[in-house]
Design a protein around this motif. Sequence first.
Motif, mmCIF file in Angstrom:
data_model
loop_
_atom_site.group_PDB
_atom_site.id
_atom_site.type_symbol
_atom_site.label_atom_id
_atom_site.label_comp_id
_atom_site.label_asym_id
_atom_site.label_seq_id
_atom_site.Cartn_x
_atom_site.Cartn_y
_atom_site.Cartn_z
ATOM 1 N N UNK A 16 20.298 19.405 84.733
ATOM 2 C CA UNK A 16 19.063 20.562 84.379
ATOM 3 C C UNK A 16 18.300 20.773 84.335
ATOM 4 N N UNK A 17 17.342 19.485 84.747
ATOM 5 C CA UNK A 17 15.281 20.018 84.975
ATOM 6 C C UNK A 17 15.457 20.912 86.415
ATOM 7 N N UNK A 18 17.107 20.443 87.257
ATOM 8 C CA UNK A 18 17.129 21.264 88.857
ATOM 9 C C UNK A 18 17.220 22.943 88.345
ATOM 10 N N UNK A 19 17.827 22.717 87.301
ATOM 11 C CA UNK A 19 18.292 24.092 87.187
ATOM 12 C C UNK A 19 17.771 25.129 86.669
ATOM 13 N N UNK A 20 16.972 24.111 85.625
ATOM 14 C CA UNK A 20 15.858 25.336 85.071
ATOM 15 C C UNK A 20 14.144 25.707 85.975
ATOM 16 N N UNK A 30 16.536 24.785 76.557
ATOM 17 C CA UNK A 30 17.264 24.502 77.492
ATOM 18 C C UNK A 30 16.922 23.215 77.621
ATOM 19 N N UNK A 31 15.691 22.502 78.113
ATOM 20 C CA UNK A 31 15.059 21.700 78.570
ATOM 21 C C UNK A 31 15.887 20.562 77.509
ATOM 22 N N UNK A 32 16.023 20.719 76.477
ATOM 23 C CA UNK A 32 16.265 19.667 76.036
ATOM 24 C C UNK A 32 17.642 19.644 75.309
ATOM 25 N N UNK A 33 18.949 20.486 76.296
ATOM 26 C CA UNK A 33 20.008 20.484 76.122
ATOM 27 C C UNK A 33 20.274 21.147 74.003
ATOM 28 N N UNK A 34 19.532 22.240 73.695
ATOM 29 C CA UNK A 34 19.214 22.878 72.633
ATOM 30 C C UNK A 34 19.403 21.816 71.213
#
Length: 228
Positions: A16-20, A30-34
Motif C-alpha cells: 500500500x505504501x508503494x502505491x501511495x 489511504x495510508x492507514x487503510x481507511x
Amino acid sequence: MSSPNESHEPTEPLARGARLLGGDEFSFAAAIGGPRGFVESILPGLVFVVAYITVGGFKVPVIASVGIVVVMVVARLVQRTPVTQAMSGVFGVALGAVWAWRAGDAGEYFLPGLWINAVYLVGVLITMAVGWPIVGVAVGLFRGIGTSWRKDREIRRRMQWATLVLAATFGLRLLVQVPLYLAGNVTALGTAKLAMGIPLFALSLWVMWLLVGSVGRPQAPLDQPQPK
C-alpha cells in the motif's frame, strides 16, 4: 492508490505504501487503510493488551486477540463486504498466538513481530547498499518510469534518503521494543507496538512522499505565456 477493500496481510502495508509513493497525491486515510481498516488493524493488539492488564497470564489475552479477528471476519461475511479487510495482521496474530501459547508467556506474543521488523530492516539496508533503494524501485514501478530515476544523481540521492526513512522506521521499532521485550514489560511493549505500527508507518510514508513525490511527474513551465 489503496482501495478500502484491499488485503492487509503482513506485506500489505508495504505494498500500500508503494502505491501511495507512486501516486500524485498523498492521503493519510489511504495510508492507514481507511477508518475501518485502521480499527481492524489495531484491534487484535489492543484487545490483547487490555486482556493482559485486566486478567493477566497468557491464555486469555491470546484467545481474546484471536477471537476478535474471528469476530471481524464474521462481521464482514454478514455484511457481505470483502473479508480481506478484516484480515489485517491475521498472520502476525496467529504466529504470535502460537508462539505465546507454546512458550506459556504473554511476552512471546510479540517476538515474531520483532523478527519480521529485523528482516525488513536488513532487506531495506541491502537495497541501499547495492544502489537499488527499494523506494526507488517502487516509485519507478508504480509511476511507470522504470529505472530512469537512476540516471539522475540528485534523484538517486533522494531515493536513498527516502529508503533510509523506511529503514529508520523498522530500526526505531526494534530500538524501542526489544528492550521492553527483554525486560518482560508486556504492557509497555504492547502499547509501543500499537503506537509504532500503522500510525508511525503512515507518518514515515508521508515523509518519504515529500522526498520523492515529484519524481517522474511532468513539471509545469516556469514562465507561462501571457495571453494577449
